[in-house]
Design a protein around this motif. Structure first.
Motif, PDB file in Angstrom:
ATOM      1  N   SER A  93       0.819  -1.214   0.000  1.00 27.25           N
ATOM      2  CA  SER A  93       0.000   0.000   0.000  1.00 27.25           C
ATOM      3  C   SER A  93       0.849   1.259   0.000  1.00 27.25           C
ATOM      4  CB  SER A  93      -0.934  -0.003   1.208  1.00 27.25           C
ATOM      5  OG  SER A  93      -1.792  -1.126   1.183  1.00 27.25           O
ATOM      6  N   ALA A  94       1.915   1.251   0.793  1.00 29.56           N
ATOM      7  CA  ALA A  94       2.789   2.425   0.860  1.00 29.56           C
ATOM      8  C   ALA A  94       3.464   2.677  -0.486  1.00 29.56           C
ATOM      9  CB  ALA A  94       3.837   2.231   1.956  1.00 29.56           C
ATOM     10  N   VAL A  95       3.839   1.598  -1.169  1.00 29.32           N
ATOM     11  CA  VAL A  95       4.491   1.725  -2.475  1.00 29.32           C
ATOM     12  C   VAL A  95       3.503   2.242  -3.513  1.00 29.32           C
ATOM     13  CG1 VAL A  95       5.619   0.425  -4.340  1.00 29.32           C
ATOM     14  CG2 VAL A  95       6.164  -0.080  -1.947  1.00 29.32           C
ATOM     15  N   LEU A  96       2.273   1.748  -3.465  1.00 33.96           N
ATOM     16  CA  LEU A  96       1.244   2.212  -4.397  1.00 33.96           C
ATOM     17  C   LEU A  96       0.979   3.706  -4.210  1.00 33.96           C
ATOM     18  CD1 LEU A  96      -0.954   1.581  -6.510  1.00 33.96           C
ATOM     19  CD2 LEU A  96      -2.494   1.064  -4.592  1.00 33.96           C
ATOM     20  N   LYS A  97       0.840   4.128  -2.975  1.00 29.74           N
ATOM     21  CA  LYS A  97       0.591   5.547  -2.700  1.00 29.74           C
ATOM     22  C   LYS A  97       1.765   6.403  -3.177  1.00 29.74           C
ATOM     23  CE  LYS A  97      -0.062   8.830   1.093  1.00 29.74           C
ATOM     24  NZ  LYS A  97      -0.923   9.712   0.291  1.00 29.74           N
ATOM     25  N   GLU A  98       2.989   5.957  -2.900  1.00 29.40           N
ATOM     26  CA  GLU A  98       4.172   6.720  -3.312  1.00 29.40           C
ATOM     27  C   GLU A  98       4.265   6.813  -4.831  1.00 29.40           C
ATOM     28  OE1 GLU A  98       9.050   6.656  -2.724  1.00 29.40           O
ATOM     29  OE2 GLU A  98       7.784   5.175  -1.718  1.00 29.40           O
ATOM     30  N   ALA A  99       3.963   5.709  -5.519  1.00 32.55           N
ATOM     31  CA  ALA A  99       4.038   5.709  -6.984  1.00 32.55           C
ATOM     32  C   ALA A  99       3.036   6.690  -7.579  1.00 32.55           C
ATOM     33  CB  ALA A  99       3.794   4.302  -7.521  1.00 32.55           C
ATOM     34  N   ILE A 100       1.808   6.673  -7.088  1.00 33.35           N
ATOM     35  CA  ILE A 100       0.791   7.583  -7.620  1.00 33.35           C
ATOM     36  C   ILE A 100       1.125   9.031  -7.289  1.00 33.35           C
ATOM     37  CG2 ILE A 100      -1.639   8.250  -7.428  1.00 33.35           C
ATOM     38  CD1 ILE A 100      -2.319   5.282  -7.164  1.00 33.35           C
ATOM     39  N   ASP A 101       1.638   9.273  -6.082  1.00 30.48           N
ATOM     40  CA  ASP A 101       2.043  10.643  -5.720  1.00 30.48           C
ATOM     41  C   ASP A 101       3.155  11.134  -6.639  1.00 30.48           C
ATOM     42  OD1 ASP A 101       0.201  10.685  -3.702  1.00 30.48           O
ATOM     43  OD2 ASP A 101       1.629  10.344  -2.075  1.00 30.48           O
ATOM     44  N   SER A 137       5.137  -8.058 -15.202  1.00 28.09           N
ATOM     45  CA  SER A 137       5.443  -6.709 -14.735  1.00 28.09           C
ATOM     46  C   SER A 137       4.215  -5.821 -14.816  1.00 28.09           C
ATOM     47  CB  SER A 137       6.580  -6.101 -15.559  1.00 28.09           C
ATOM     48  OG  SER A 137       6.180  -5.915 -16.906  1.00 28.09           O
ATOM     49  N   VAL A 138       4.269  -4.769 -14.004  1.00 34.96           N
ATOM     50  CA  VAL A 138       3.235  -3.732 -13.995  1.00 34.96           C
ATOM     51  C   VAL A 138       3.940  -2.397 -14.152  1.00 34.96           C
ATOM     52  CG1 VAL A 138       1.392  -2.602 -12.688  1.00 34.96           C
ATOM     53  CG2 VAL A 138       1.756  -5.079 -12.455  1.00 34.96           C
ATOM     54  N   THR A 139       3.436  -1.549 -15.050  1.00 35.30           N
ATOM     55  CA  THR A 139       4.031  -0.236 -15.283  1.00 35.30           C
ATOM     56  C   THR A 139       2.970   0.846 -15.106  1.00 35.30           C
ATOM     57  OG1 THR A 139       5.630  -1.139 -16.863  1.00 35.30           O
ATOM     58  CG2 THR A 139       5.276   1.242 -16.906  1.00 35.30           C
ATOM     59  N   PHE A 140       3.314   1.850 -14.320  1.00 36.71           N
ATOM     60  CA  PHE A 140       2.490   3.057 -14.192  1.00 36.71           C
ATOM     61  C   PHE A 140       3.198   4.160 -14.967  1.00 36.71           C
ATOM     62  CE2 PHE A 140       1.108   0.542 -10.674  1.00 36.71           C
ATOM     63  CZ  PHE A 140      -0.172   0.957 -10.333  1.00 36.71           C
ATOM     64  N   LYS A 141       2.491   4.784 -15.887  1.00 33.55           N
ATOM     65  CA  LYS A 141       3.113   5.783 -16.752  1.00 33.55           C
ATOM     66  C   LYS A 141       2.301   7.065 -16.760  1.00 33.55           C
ATOM     67  CE  LYS A 141       4.837   6.436 -21.497  1.00 33.55           C
ATOM     68  NZ  LYS A 141       4.943   5.833 -22.846  1.00 33.55           N
ATOM     69  N   GLY A 142       2.965   8.178 -16.449  1.00 31.00           N
ATOM     70  CA  GLY A 142       2.317   9.481 -16.467  1.00 31.00           C
ATOM     71  C   GLY A 142       2.805  10.294 -17.642  1.00 31.00           C
ATOM     72  N   GLU A 143       1.915  11.060 -18.237  1.00 34.04           N
ATOM     73  CA  GLU A 143       2.270  11.890 -19.382  1.00 34.04           C
ATOM     74  C   GLU A 143       1.852  13.325 -19.103  1.00 34.04           C
ATOM     75  OE1 GLU A 143       0.249  10.169 -22.655  1.00 34.04           O
ATOM     76  OE2 GLU A 143       1.532   8.397 -22.771  1.00 34.04           O
ATOM     77  N   GLY A 144       2.780  14.248 -19.286  1.00 37.04           N
ATOM     78  CA  GLY A 144       2.495  15.660 -19.094  1.00 37.04           C
ATOM     79  C   GLY A 144       3.453  16.463 -19.938  1.00 37.04           C
ATOM     80  N   HIS A 145       4.287  17.274 -19.287  1.00 36.37           N
ATOM     81  CA  HIS A 145       5.328  18.009 -20.015  1.00 36.37           C
ATOM     82  C   HIS A 145       6.476  17.072 -20.396  1.00 36.37           C
ATOM     83  CE1 HIS A 145       3.303  21.750 -19.281  1.00 36.37           C
ATOM     84  NE2 HIS A 145       3.268  21.509 -17.977  1.00 36.37           N
ATOM     85  N   GLY A 146       6.418  15.883 -19.870  1.00 38.19           N
ATOM     86  CA  GLY A 146       7.395  14.848 -20.203  1.00 38.19           C
ATOM     87  C   GLY A 146       6.783  13.526 -19.818  1.00 38.19           C
ATOM     88  N   ASP A 147       7.532  12.458 -19.899  1.00 39.83           N
ATOM     89  CA  ASP A 147       7.041  11.137 -19.518  1.00 39.83           C
ATOM     90  C   ASP A 147       7.759  10.660 -18.259  1.00 39.83           C
ATOM     91  OD1 ASP A 147       5.403  11.090 -21.703  1.00 39.83           O
ATOM     92  OD2 ASP A 147       6.751   9.913 -22.950  1.00 39.83           O
ATOM     93  N   LEU A 148       7.016  10.051 -17.384  1.00 40.45           N
ATOM     94  CA  LEU A 148       7.582   9.455 -16.184  1.00 40.45           C
ATOM     95  C   LEU A 148       6.889   8.124 -15.967  1.00 40.45           C
ATOM     96  CD1 LEU A 148       9.396   9.677 -13.652  1.00 40.45           C
ATOM     97  CD2 LEU A 148       7.467  10.775 -12.494  1.00 40.45           C
ATOM     98  N   GLN A 149       7.651   7.077 -15.728  1.00 42.95           N
ATOM     99  CA  GLN A 149       7.026   5.789 -15.504  1.00 42.95           C
ATOM    100  C   GLN A 149       7.715   5.046 -14.368  1.00 42.95           C
ATOM    101  OE1 GLN A 149       7.384   3.958 -19.435  1.00 42.95           O
ATOM    102  NE2 GLN A 149       8.938   2.552 -18.649  1.00 42.95           N
ATOM    103  N   ILE A 150       6.927   4.229 -13.692  1.00 45.76           N
ATOM    104  CA  ILE A 150       7.416   3.400 -12.593  1.00 45.76           C
ATOM    105  C   ILE A 150       7.053   1.964 -12.923  1.00 45.76           C
ATOM    106  CG2 ILE A 150       7.206   2.901 -10.132  1.00 45.76           C
ATOM    107  CD1 ILE A 150       6.457   5.845  -9.724  1.00 45.76           C
TER     108      ILE A 150
END
Length: 304
Positions: A158-166, A185-198
């Motif tokens: 849970s702590a890792v999930l919260k940290e990843a989303i934050d 594997s599971v990848t969380f990917k955010g897109e905005g002014h650049g790309d960031l993924q965990i």
């Protein structure tokens, strides 16, 4: 109060001795300051439901075993609406440092209120009334169905999930969740002014990704604000106890996120399993979130 009202037996009279645990469970689904909730009563326990614009829904399941006393006399399943923030604030008012009060809840009162009072203090009685309302119809039915013959699910700390989303915060944007079976594997990917993924690799570090089950490549996007709501108020006890949260993707990309919150009696010690799971299921509140994917997003689903 009329004599007629006084003679009618309430639908529910129950007592609880774990106010802080109850506050933790209810606060976990409070993602904005002013938030209404629907409460459903049954012989099995209490369910509290909140939702946002037909895209995010959360439920808190409080089984009857969590209560010291649970006297249910209603026919069917009565529902009423109330302010979630007011309910939490009232419960907090009963709590005092070094004292774990026993609270009686009664519904309905003579004017359809939810009544709360302390019952174990010889010196004073704290009493509260919460005005209820006729509940709005829940605007959508999550109708969660498996995406295939093999459930698409994984469990992460849970702590890792919260940290990843934050860490993936892109206000007004979305987060893509990708799963692939090989390598698992599971990848969380955010897109905005650049790309960031965990990325979480199942076999590389199963202390973070506790469980994984998926037989196909799959990808859906979800509004960031809805994903953040599912973890923003996870109780500190859940993070401290290194508990796991289970995520499941169903048909159409419906995302279900489940948390477990301890509702321990005063002086009760935690007893955990190998994966941070409580071994006393009767003292657990189950929290479920359901989030719809972005409507304009074309999912990527390939057979394994």
């Amino acid at each position: 109060m009329s004599s007629t009202s006084a003679d009618v037996a309430p639908d529910l009279v129950c007592q609880l001795d774990s106010v802080q645990g109850m506050v933790d469970a209810l606060s976990s689904v409070r993602w904005k300051r002013h938030q209404d909730a629907v409460v459903e009563l049954s012989e099995h326990g209490i369910v509290l439901i909140v939702e946002e614009t037909g895209c995010l829904q959360a439920k808190v399941y409080l089984k009857r075993e969590l209560f010291l006393q649970y006297d249910y006399a209603a026919e069917g399943r009565p529902r009423f609406g109330l302010s979630l923030g007011l309910f939490v604030d009232c419960l907090n008012a009963f709590s005092a440092p070094g004292h774990a009060p026993v609270i009686e809840m009664r519904y309905p009162g003579p004017d359809m209120q939810l009544l709360l009072k302390s019952v174990d203090s010889p010196d004073a009685c704290i009493y509260a009334e919460i005005r209820t309302r006729i509940p709005d119809t829940i605007s959508w039915d999550y109708n969660f169905e498996p995406a295939g013959s093999v459930p698409i699910t994984f469990t992460v700390r849970s702590a890792v999930l919260k940290e990843a989303i934050d860490d993936l915060e892109w206000p007004g944007s979305s987060i893509q969740i990708l799963l692939q079976p090989d390598p698992p594997s599971v990848t969380f990917k955010g897109e905005g002014h650049g790309d960031l993924q965990i990325e979480f690799l199942y076999y590389a570090n199963n202390d973070l990704l506790i469980a994984f089950q998926c037989d196909q490549h799959i990808s859906y996007r979800y509004k960031y604000k809805f994903l953040r709501a599912t973890t923003s108020n996870i109780p500190s006890s859940v993070l401290k106890d290194n508990r796991g949260s289970k995520l499941t993707i169903g048909r159409g990309g419906m995302l279900k996120i489940q948390h477990l919150v301890s509702i321990l009696r005063p002086g009760t010690q935690h007893h955990f399993g190998d994966h941070g799971g409580i071994q006393q299921p009767s003292r657990i509140a189950y929290i479920e979130f359901y989030a719809k994917p972005e409507e304009d997003d074309a999912p990527v689903i390939n057979d394994a």
